[in-house]
Scaffold this motif. Structure first.
Motif, short mmCIF file in Angstrom:
data_model
loop_
_atom_site.label_atom_id
_atom_site.label_comp_id
_atom_site.label_asym_id
_atom_site.label_seq_id
_atom_site.Cartn_x
_atom_site.Cartn_y
_atom_site.Cartn_z
N UNK A 121 0.83 -1.20 0.00
CA UNK A 121 0.00 0.00 0.00
C UNK A 121 0.87 1.26 0.00
N UNK A 122 0.32 2.34 -0.50
CA UNK A 122 1.06 3.62 -0.41
C UNK A 122 1.10 4.11 1.03
N UNK A 123 1.95 5.07 1.30
CA UNK A 123 2.07 5.62 2.65
C UNK A 123 0.75 6.27 3.07
N UNK A 124 0.30 5.90 4.28
CA UNK A 124 -0.95 6.44 4.80
C UNK A 124 -0.77 6.78 6.27
N UNK A 125 -1.76 7.46 6.80
CA UNK A 125 -1.75 7.76 8.22
C UNK A 125 -1.92 6.45 9.00
N UNK A 126 -1.21 6.26 10.11
CA UNK A 126 -1.32 5.00 10.86
C UNK A 126 -2.74 4.65 11.25
N UNK A 127 -3.55 5.66 11.58
CA UNK A 127 -4.93 5.35 11.98
C UNK A 127 -5.73 4.78 10.81
N UNK A 128 -5.49 5.29 9.62
CA UNK A 128 -6.16 4.75 8.43
C UNK A 128 -5.67 3.33 8.15
N UNK A 129 -4.39 3.09 8.39
CA UNK A 129 -3.87 1.74 8.18
C UNK A 129 -4.52 0.74 9.13
N UNK A 130 -4.77 1.17 10.36
CA UNK A 130 -5.43 0.29 11.33
C UNK A 130 -6.83 -0.05 10.86
N UNK A 131 -7.55 0.93 10.34
CA UNK A 131 -8.90 0.67 9.86
C UNK A 131 -8.91 -0.11 8.55
N UNK A 132 -7.81 -0.05 7.80
CA UNK A 132 -7.75 -0.81 6.55
C UNK A 132 -7.80 -2.31 6.83
N UNK A 133 -7.17 -2.73 7.89
CA UNK A 133 -7.25 -4.13 8.30
C UNK A 133 -6.23 -5.04 7.62
N UNK A 134 -6.21 -6.27 8.12
CA UNK A 134 -5.23 -7.24 7.62
C UNK A 134 -5.73 -8.65 7.93
N UNK A 135 -5.56 -9.56 6.99
CA UNK A 135 -5.97 -10.96 7.17
C UNK A 135 -4.82 -11.77 7.78
N UNK A 136 -5.18 -12.63 8.72
CA UNK A 136 -4.23 -13.60 9.27
C UNK A 136 -4.83 -14.99 9.12
N UNK A 137 -3.99 -15.95 8.80
CA UNK A 137 -4.43 -17.33 8.56
C UNK A 137 -3.80 -18.25 9.60
N UNK A 138 -4.59 -19.17 10.11
CA UNK A 138 -4.10 -20.13 11.10
C UNK A 138 -3.56 -21.36 10.37
N UNK A 139 -2.29 -21.62 10.56
CA UNK A 139 -1.63 -22.76 9.91
C UNK A 139 -1.78 -23.99 10.81
N UNK A 140 -2.20 -25.14 10.27
CA UNK A 140 -2.35 -26.34 11.10
C UNK A 140 -1.03 -26.74 11.75
N UNK A 141 -1.03 -27.06 13.04
CA UNK A 141 0.20 -27.49 13.72
C UNK A 141 0.57 -28.91 13.30
N UNK A 142 1.79 -29.35 13.61
CA UNK A 142 2.21 -30.71 13.21
C UNK A 142 1.32 -31.82 13.75
N UNK A 143 0.82 -31.67 14.99
CA UNK A 143 -0.02 -32.72 15.57
C UNK A 143 -1.39 -32.81 14.92
N UNK A 144 -1.71 -31.90 14.01
CA UNK A 144 -3.01 -31.97 13.32
C UNK A 144 -3.09 -33.19 12.41
N UNK A 145 -1.96 -33.83 12.11
CA UNK A 145 -2.01 -35.06 11.32
C UNK A 145 -2.69 -36.19 12.10
N UNK A 146 -2.75 -36.03 13.42
CA UNK A 146 -3.45 -37.00 14.27
C UNK A 146 -4.88 -36.54 14.53
N UNK A 147 -5.02 -35.28 14.90
CA UNK A 147 -6.33 -34.73 15.22
C UNK A 147 -6.35 -33.25 14.83
N UNK A 148 -7.11 -32.88 13.80
CA UNK A 148 -7.19 -31.46 13.42
C UNK A 148 -7.86 -30.59 14.46
#
Length: 236
Positions: A64-91
């Motif tokens: 993104x281009x340079x923006x005010x920090x408050x606008x960046x906070x409202x813009x948001x961001x996606x985070x994804x949960x990666x399965x841990x190694x033990x998920x091969x036994x039980x997700x």
């Protein structure tokens, strides 16, 4: 002590000659192998997919281009949960709680995109995991091979000769319990291998050992119940 293991060894030899025991063991082995492979492949695919999505989300956010920090906070961001190694036994709860979350200022969002596929290709059994096989099907196997531990001796009139040879009731129950518990612990070996693989992939040692310990305790409880019912029942 040697007498206990002699009786337990006789039980193991009987199960090896039993078509019922071998048949149920074969079914369990096939079910465990198929579900373990499918679960491991599904979690590996999810790991790669979410890692790529997380990388793409971070690149998009940073481009993104340079923006005010408050606008960046409202813009948001996606985070994804990666399965841990033990998920091969039980997700765990991953298929129903969602795999990603949108972070934004002044908002508390819940996880999104839960895996709610219909599983048509496997008739609803796609979510059958290694953990469920051990929790649901292994106790059935133990019941199939262990329901006659004590009652069989009574039906075949071999209980009285055993007691006449100096074997006490406590020793007999202990030997039968050792036989069934030993069989259940042997069947835990595939789970131990999977835990070792998970540790090699970065899983916490304490968590992996805890998984093994809890499943061993779970099966020992089932062994105790099976032995109790077999000793109290009068006929099969």
């Amino acid at each position: 002590m040697s007498g206990l293991f002699t009786i337990a060894q006789a039980e193991w030899q009987l199960w090896l000659r039993s078509q019922l025991a071998l048949g149920t063991l074969l079914i369990f082995a096939l079910l465990l192998t198929s579900t373990s492979v499918l679960t491991a492949l599904r979690m590996s695919e999810a790991h790669q997919e979410r890692t790529q999505q997380q990388t793409a989300a971070e690149e998009y956010f940073l481009s993104q281009p340079d923006r005010h920090p408050h606008r960046m906070v409202h813009y948001g961001h996606y985070v994804f949960r990666v399965p841990p190694p033990l998920s091969m036994i039980d997700p765990g709860v991953d298929p129903v709680t969602g795999q990603s979350m949108f972070l934004e200022g002044h908002q508390q969002n819940t996880a999104m995109f839960a895996d709610a596929r219909a599983s048509a290709e496997l008739g609803g059994f796609e979510n059958l995991t290694t953990a469920l096989v051990y929790q649901l099907f292994l106790p059935l196997l133990l019941i199939a091979i262990g329901h006659g531990l004590v009652i069989r001796e009574r039906e075949e009139n071999t209980l009285a000769p055993l007691l006449a040879q100096g074997v006490t009731g406590v020793q007999l129950y202990a030997a039968k319990g050792i036989a069934l518990a030993g069989a259940s612990l042997v069947l835990l070996l595939p789970l131990a291998v999977m835990c070792a693989v998970a540790i090699g992939q970065g899983a916490a040692l304490l968590a992996s050992v805890g998984v093994m310990g809890l499943y061993a305790l779970y099966l020992l409880v089932w062994c105790s119940l099976i032995l109790l019912v077999s000793s109290l029942a009068r006929s099969r």
